[in-house]
Design an enzyme around this catalytic site. Structure first.
Site, short mmCIF file in Angstrom:
data_model
loop_
_atom_site.label_atom_id
_atom_site.label_comp_id
_atom_site.label_asym_id
_atom_site.label_seq_id
_atom_site.Cartn_x
_atom_site.Cartn_y
_atom_site.Cartn_z
N SER A 34 8.60 15.52 5.90
CA SER A 34 9.55 16.19 5.21
C SER A 34 9.07 17.88 5.20
O SER A 34 7.58 17.91 5.10
CB SER A 34 9.56 15.74 3.77
OG SER A 34 10.28 14.56 3.65
N GLN A 55 13.64 10.88 -4.82
CA GLN A 55 15.28 10.71 -4.84
C GLN A 55 15.44 9.46 -5.70
O GLN A 55 16.41 9.37 -6.62
CB GLN A 55 15.98 10.76 -3.44
CG GLN A 55 17.40 10.60 -3.54
CD GLN A 55 17.95 10.60 -2.35
OE1 GLN A 55 17.13 10.70 -1.43
NE2 GLN A 55 19.26 10.13 -2.16
N ASP A 79 17.46 12.02 -9.04
CA ASP A 79 18.56 12.06 -8.33
C ASP A 79 19.19 13.13 -8.75
O ASP A 79 19.82 13.51 -9.97
CB ASP A 79 19.36 10.79 -8.62
CG ASP A 79 20.54 10.75 -7.74
OD1 ASP A 79 21.06 11.87 -7.20
OD2 ASP A 79 20.95 9.69 -7.61
N VAL A 80 19.48 14.30 -8.01
CA VAL A 80 19.79 15.47 -8.36
C VAL A 80 21.36 15.59 -8.59
O VAL A 80 22.14 16.61 -9.04
CB VAL A 80 19.28 16.69 -7.26
CG1 VAL A 80 18.14 17.09 -7.33
CG2 VAL A 80 20.05 16.34 -5.88
N ILE A 107 15.81 20.03 -0.65
CA ILE A 107 16.85 19.10 -0.84
C ILE A 107 18.33 19.39 -0.07
O ILE A 107 18.74 20.52 -0.52
CB ILE A 107 17.22 18.75 -2.32
CG1 ILE A 107 15.83 17.94 -2.90
CG2 ILE A 107 18.46 17.78 -2.64
CD1 ILE A 107 15.90 17.54 -4.35
N TYR A 171 26.80 21.47 12.85
CA TYR A 171 26.20 21.84 11.34
C TYR A 171 27.42 21.77 10.22
O TYR A 171 27.09 21.64 9.15
CB TYR A 171 25.34 22.91 11.48
CG TYR A 171 24.35 23.06 10.51
CD1 TYR A 171 23.37 22.04 10.38
CD2 TYR A 171 24.24 23.77 9.41
CE1 TYR A 171 22.26 21.98 9.28
CE2 TYR A 171 23.33 24.04 8.40
CZ TYR A 171 22.16 23.15 8.32
OH TYR A 171 21.45 23.12 7.61
N LYS A 178 25.07 25.91 3.03
CA LYS A 178 23.56 26.72 3.12
C LYS A 178 24.11 28.23 2.97
O LYS A 178 23.30 28.85 2.31
CB LYS A 178 22.93 26.68 4.54
CG LYS A 178 22.43 25.36 4.85
CD LYS A 178 21.33 25.04 3.72
CE LYS A 178 20.53 23.58 4.16
NZ LYS A 178 19.78 23.09 3.14
N THR A 209 12.76 16.03 11.03
CA THR A 209 12.71 15.01 9.82
C THR A 209 13.80 14.25 9.81
O THR A 209 14.70 14.29 10.72
CB THR A 209 12.81 16.30 8.85
OG1 THR A 209 14.09 16.84 8.79
CG2 THR A 209 11.77 17.48 8.74
P1 NAD Z 1 14.01 15.18 4.58
O1 NAD Z 1 15.03 14.08 4.62
O2 NAD Z 1 12.58 15.08 4.68
O3 NAD Z 1 14.26 15.96 3.11
C1 NAD Z 1 15.64 16.06 2.29
C2 NAD Z 1 15.19 15.61 1.08
O4 NAD Z 1 16.57 15.70 0.14
C3 NAD Z 1 14.79 14.06 0.96
O5 NAD Z 1 13.29 14.11 0.20
C4 NAD Z 1 15.65 13.58 0.08
O6 NAD Z 1 15.25 12.24 -0.95
C5 NAD Z 1 16.38 14.61 -0.67
N1 NAD Z 1 17.61 14.10 -1.48
C6 NAD Z 1 18.97 14.00 -0.58
N2 NAD Z 1 19.86 13.70 -1.73
C7 NAD Z 1 19.18 13.60 -2.99
C8 NAD Z 1 19.45 13.22 -4.15
N3 NAD Z 1 20.55 12.99 -4.49
N4 NAD Z 1 18.56 13.64 -5.41
C9 NAD Z 1 17.21 13.99 -4.72
N5 NAD Z 1 16.77 14.26 -3.70
C10 NAD Z 1 17.71 14.17 -2.63
O7 NAD Z 1 14.31 16.43 5.35
P2 NAD Z 1 13.98 18.05 5.61
O8 NAD Z 1 14.38 18.54 6.83
O9 NAD Z 1 12.47 18.23 5.17
O10 NAD Z 1 15.00 18.82 4.44
C11 NAD Z 1 14.66 19.60 3.39
C12 NAD Z 1 15.39 20.68 3.28
O11 NAD Z 1 15.10 21.59 4.20
C13 NAD Z 1 17.03 20.48 3.38
O12 NAD Z 1 17.66 21.53 2.52
C14 NAD Z 1 17.34 20.80 4.66
O13 NAD Z 1 18.61 21.15 5.04
C15 NAD Z 1 16.41 22.07 5.08
N6 NAD Z 1 16.32 22.60 6.32
C16 NAD Z 1 15.77 21.61 7.55
C17 NAD Z 1 15.68 21.94 8.49
C18 NAD Z 1 15.21 21.13 9.78
O14 NAD Z 1 15.36 21.15 10.57
N7 NAD Z 1 14.75 19.84 9.41
C19 NAD Z 1 15.87 23.25 9.05
C20 NAD Z 1 16.17 24.38 7.93
C21 NAD Z 1 16.33 23.71 6.65
#
Ligand code: NAD
Length: 277
Positions: A34, A55, A79-80, A107, A171, A178, A209
């Protein structure tokens, strides 16, 4: 904790004292890949005291050892999509710490069916609302609760991606969410500015991730991201975490309402060289 264990969890992240005396909540660690975990390791390496929300119970087993490895003093479910769950998590912060210096919101969620093919055809009303609720409203809701605990100013960040500004295949509704998240950052920054609270977005390049695995063609996003980038490399966790450290520490003083690309320069490319040579 032994020095050996500290070395391990902070490996690759510069150590120092920039966050000493600061306490912050990390929302969004699902596993060791993550983005929130990379940020947490960097903040720990600079002396921050950390709390984690996760979560739900299904993730607790994976997240708990990570939280333990950085001596987390708060570990609580959140849980958001549920106001009561958010209230309970922040009540725990209030009870244990009584105050907060920073917040990491990392998240996002959308149904898999909405992250493929045609945006027009595959965006249902239900998934549009769900995506906006979990990926955007949750930051507004967390900012409201966190700011109430930031008695001496503070700093918050959230995570975005270039799909907010440009069309990225598959996307889709997440790109729309976003864009709303980046806009929300500016409005939150406006409201909290007078309290000395800074609010910023990091727009990260594609990284491997769990969330990325939910996007059709995610692997292609990563390889194209590298090929077309100005640095000709993948976005690094160290780069994203370093920017988070800058924005969350006093180094980021005077920076608010900002959106910072950390993507090896991919966002600056209009057309790849290969296409014209
Ligand atoms: P990740 O899956 O590790 O993290 C996503 C998190 O969102 C998880 O911990 C999950 O438990 C949480 N989540 C989802 N629904 C939820 C809920 N109802 N309540 C509480 N938590 C909840 O993946 P990541 O890539 O680390 O994503 C983190 C952020 O970074 C996200 O917003 C994602 O869009 C953003 N992001 C990711 C990338 C990428 O390429 N991985 C690039 C840019 C931005």
């Amino acid at each position: 904790m032994s020095d050996a264990a500290t070395d391990d969890v902070t490996e690759g992240f510069p150590r120092g004292k920039l966050m000493r005396g600061k306490r912050g909540l990390i929302m969004g660690v699902a596993n060791k890949n993550s983005i929130a975990w990379g940020i947490a390791r960097q903040l720990f390496a600079q002396g921050a005291e950390l709390g984690f929300t996760y979560q739900g119970e299904a993730l607790a087993k994976r997240v708990r050892p990570l939280a333990d490895s950085v001596n987390a003093s708060i570990f609580t479910p959140c849980d958001v999509s549920d106001d009561a769950s958010m209230d309970a998590a922040f009540a725990e912060v209030q009870e244990k710490w009584g105050e907060l210096d920073f917040l990491v919101h990392s998240i996002g969620f959308s149904e898999r069916g909405g992250l493929q093919g045609s945006f027009v055809e595959n965006t249902t009303r239900e998934n549009f609302k769900l995506t906006m609720d979990i990926s955007v409203y949750s930051f507004v809701a967390a900012a409201k609760r966190a700011s109430a605990l930031m008695h001496n100013g503070g700093s918050m960040i959230t995570m975005s991606y270039l799909g907010s500004e440009r069309v990225i295949p598959n996307y889709n509704v997440m790109g729309v969410a976003k864009a709303a998240l980046e806009s929300s950052t500016r409005y939150i920054a406006k409201d909290l500015g007078p309290k000395g609270i800074r609010v910023n977005t990091i727009s990260a390049g594609p990284m491997r991730t769990l969330a990325m695995a939910g996007i059709t063609g995610g692997r292609g996003m990563i390889s194209t991201g590298k090929e077309w980038s100005l640095l000709k490399e993948d976005t690094s966790m160290e780069g994203v975490a370093g920017t988070a450290l800058w924005l969350l520490s006093d180094l980021g003083r005077s920076v608010t309402g900002e959106m910072m690309h950390v993507d090896a320069g991919f966002h600056a490319v209009g057309m790849p060289e290969e296409e014209v040579s």
